[in-house]
Design a protein around this motif. Sequence first.
Motif, PDB file in Angstrom:
ATOM      1  N   MET A  41     102.178 112.135 -72.769  1.00  0.00           N
ATOM      2  CA  MET A  41     101.424 113.620 -72.393  1.00  0.00           C
ATOM      3  C   MET A  41      99.748 113.385 -72.558  1.00  0.00           C
ATOM      4  N   ASP A  42      99.732 113.275 -73.735  1.00  0.00           N
ATOM      5  CA  ASP A  42      98.497 113.049 -73.708  1.00  0.00           C
ATOM      6  C   ASP A  42      97.577 112.114 -73.113  1.00  0.00           C
ATOM      7  N   ALA A  43      97.699 110.760 -73.262  1.00  0.00           N
ATOM      8  CA  ALA A  43      97.370 109.991 -71.995  1.00  0.00           C
ATOM      9  C   ALA A  43      96.898 110.340 -70.203  1.00  0.00           C
ATOM     10  N   ARG A  44      97.413 111.780 -70.194  1.00  0.00           N
ATOM     11  CA  ARG A  44      97.456 111.955 -68.574  1.00  0.00           C
ATOM     12  C   ARG A  44      96.141 113.066 -69.181  1.00  0.00           C
ATOM     13  N   ARG A  45      95.208 113.183 -67.470  1.00  0.00           N
ATOM     14  CA  ARG A  45      94.259 113.928 -67.187  1.00  0.00           C
ATOM     15  C   ARG A  45      94.614 115.163 -67.781  1.00  0.00           C
ATOM     16  N   THR A  46      96.090 115.997 -66.969  1.00  0.00           N
ATOM     17  CA  THR A  46      96.621 116.802 -67.179  1.00  0.00           C
ATOM     18  C   THR A  46      98.192 116.853 -67.288  1.00  0.00           C
ATOM     19  N   PRO A  47      98.666 117.541 -68.260  1.00  0.00           N
ATOM     20  CA  PRO A  47      99.900 116.935 -68.493  1.00  0.00           C
ATOM     21  C   PRO A  47     100.498 118.058 -67.223  1.00  0.00           C
ATOM     22  N   PRO A  48     101.794 117.954 -67.093  1.00  0.00           N
ATOM     23  CA  PRO A  48     102.481 118.195 -66.108  1.00  0.00           C
ATOM     24  C   PRO A  48     103.047 119.456 -66.594  1.00  0.00           C
ATOM     25  N   GLY A  49     103.245 120.610 -65.723  1.00  0.00           N
ATOM     26  CA  GLY A  49     103.560 121.641 -66.379  1.00  0.00           C
ATOM     27  C   GLY A  49     102.606 122.901 -67.261  1.00  0.00           C
ATOM     28  N   MET A  50     101.810 122.088 -67.012  1.00  0.00           N
ATOM     29  CA  MET A  50      99.972 123.020 -67.438  1.00  0.00           C
ATOM     30  C   MET A  50     100.036 124.448 -66.591  1.00  0.00           C
ATOM     31  N   TRP A  51     100.334 124.416 -65.831  1.00  0.00           N
ATOM     32  CA  TRP A  51     101.085 125.026 -64.981  1.00  0.00           C
ATOM     33  C   TRP A  51     101.348 126.341 -65.437  1.00  0.00           C
ATOM     34  N   SER A  52     102.156 126.438 -65.568  1.00  0.00           N
ATOM     35  CA  SER A  52     103.069 127.117 -66.032  1.00  0.00           C
ATOM     36  C   SER A  52     103.253 128.379 -66.622  1.00  0.00           C
ATOM     37  N   PRO A  53     102.394 128.372 -68.143  1.00  0.00           N
ATOM     38  CA  PRO A  53     102.152 129.464 -68.756  1.00  0.00           C
ATOM     39  C   PRO A  53     101.142 130.458 -68.001  1.00  0.00           C
ATOM     40  N   LEU A  54      99.991 129.720 -67.173  1.00  0.00           N
ATOM     41  CA  LEU A  54      99.107 131.020 -66.617  1.00  0.00           C
ATOM     42  C   LEU A  54     100.034 131.223 -65.453  1.00  0.00           C
ATOM     43  N   ALA A  55     100.729 130.720 -64.899  1.00  0.00           N
ATOM     44  CA  ALA A  55     101.722 131.514 -63.333  1.00  0.00           C
ATOM     45  C   ALA A  55     102.471 132.485 -63.970  1.00  0.00           C
ATOM     46  N   LEU A  56     103.525 132.040 -65.757  1.00  0.00           N
ATOM     47  CA  LEU A  56     104.436 133.405 -66.260  1.00  0.00           C
ATOM     48  C   LEU A  56     103.506 134.011 -66.510  1.00  0.00           C
ATOM     49  N   TYR A 165     110.448 123.145 -68.991  1.00  0.00           N
ATOM     50  CA  TYR A 165     110.690 122.561 -69.441  1.00  0.00           C
ATOM     51  C   TYR A 165     109.553 121.416 -70.079  1.00  0.00           C
ATOM     52  N   VAL A 166     108.810 120.616 -69.039  1.00  0.00           N
ATOM     53  CA  VAL A 166     108.366 120.014 -69.649  1.00  0.00           C
ATOM     54  C   VAL A 166     106.982 120.241 -70.738  1.00  0.00           C
ATOM     55  N   PHE A 167     106.187 121.041 -70.393  1.00  0.00           N
ATOM     56  CA  PHE A 167     104.941 122.102 -71.100  1.00  0.00           C
ATOM     57  C   PHE A 167     106.207 122.450 -71.941  1.00  0.00           C
ATOM     58  N   ALA A 168     107.194 122.639 -72.057  1.00  0.00           N
ATOM     59  CA  ALA A 168     107.991 123.237 -73.748  1.00  0.00           C
ATOM     60  C   ALA A 168     107.828 122.339 -74.640  1.00  0.00           C
ATOM     61  N   GLY A 169     108.519 121.517 -73.619  1.00  0.00           N
ATOM     62  CA  GLY A 169     108.868 120.248 -74.602  1.00  0.00           C
ATOM     63  C   GLY A 169     107.843 119.862 -74.723  1.00  0.00           C
ATOM     64  N   TYR A 170     106.824 119.158 -74.699  1.00  0.00           N
ATOM     65  CA  TYR A 170     105.376 119.038 -74.831  1.00  0.00           C
ATOM     66  C   TYR A 170     105.082 119.599 -76.160  1.00  0.00           C
ATOM     67  N   GLN A 171     104.797 120.739 -76.110  1.00  0.00           N
ATOM     68  CA  GLN A 171     103.987 121.912 -77.400  1.00  0.00           C
ATOM     69  C   GLN A 171     105.271 121.978 -78.261  1.00  0.00           C
ATOM     70  N   MET A 172     106.446 122.350 -78.254  1.00  0.00           N
ATOM     71  CA  MET A 172     106.738 121.619 -79.363  1.00  0.00           C
ATOM     72  C   MET A 172     107.326 120.691 -79.979  1.00  0.00           C
ATOM     73  N   ALA A 173     107.299 119.411 -78.906  1.00  0.00           N
ATOM     74  CA  ALA A 173     107.082 118.555 -79.951  1.00  0.00           C
ATOM     75  C   ALA A 173     106.110 118.018 -81.160  1.00  0.00           C
ATOM     76  N   ARG A 174     104.705 118.463 -79.551  1.00  0.00           N
ATOM     77  CA  ARG A 174     103.834 118.719 -80.913  1.00  0.00           C
ATOM     78  C   ARG A 174     103.363 119.356 -82.423  1.00  0.00           C
ATOM     79  N   ARG A 175     103.917 120.867 -81.770  1.00  0.00           N
ATOM     80  CA  ARG A 175     104.620 121.106 -83.208  1.00  0.00           C
ATOM     81  C   ARG A 175     104.802 120.835 -84.198  1.00  0.00           C
ATOM     82  N   TYR A 176     105.614 120.303 -83.663  1.00  0.00           N
ATOM     83  CA  TYR A 176     107.230 119.418 -85.137  1.00  0.00           C
ATOM     84  C   TYR A 176     106.114 118.201 -85.294  1.00  0.00           C
ATOM     85  N   LEU A 177     105.541 117.479 -84.280  1.00  0.00           N
ATOM     86  CA  LEU A 177     104.631 115.900 -85.045  1.00  0.00           C
ATOM     87  C   LEU A 177     103.787 117.039 -86.035  1.00  0.00           C
ATOM     88  N   MET A 178     103.015 117.927 -85.707  1.00  0.00           N
ATOM     89  CA  MET A 178     101.646 118.484 -86.369  1.00  0.00           C
ATOM     90  C   MET A 178     102.355 118.542 -87.628  1.00  0.00           C
TER      91      MET A 178
END
Length: 181
Positions: A41-56, A165-178
């Motif tokens: 996800m970090d290798a991509r320019r914009t990870p999938p689902g980055m639009w979702s929090p703003l839309a929400l 779902y992808v955005f949520a998974g990415y955020q949770m995995a990042r927090r876990y790894l941090m």
Amino acid sequence: MPGSGAGLNALIGQCRKLEAALAGDGDPAASAAMHRFVAEMDARRTPPGMWSPLALAVLVMVGGLGVGIEVLSLLLSGVGAALAAFALVVVCAGTALGLAIGVVMFMAGRAGGLVLLKWLAIGLVVVGGLGVIAWTQGDVRAVGPVVALLGGLGAWLVLNSSGFYVFAGYQMARRYLMRKG
């Protein structure tokens, strides 16, 4: 909607498992998979689902405004313009506070934030639906309930989208790894 709600509940369940893993040592294979996922996800320019929090956020605030207009319409003739306007502000501020708390909890890696966002969207749909029923009886004007219903349904759809779902998974995995790092 029952199928999509099961997906959101599964996402919440996965996030809760991740939180529980933080309390213990965690599975090394799962940790390696999370490292790969986050790196991809970090290798991509914009990870999938980055639009979702703003839309929400936009949809929840639109729904909250609709509920506020609905409350304003109900109270305007009974308590006067000043108190009805105050109620509108309170409802909008409460919706914004609920949204902010849910997003902050979620971004901090807490599954409870997802639960709060889920119930906020459901609440907007329910209040909007009840407002539509009240509108058919002539008790309120149609604008507030329709806006609340559309905002709530839109928020529900975003919460159940694959991008979220992808955005949520990415955020949770990042927090876990941090936290484990």
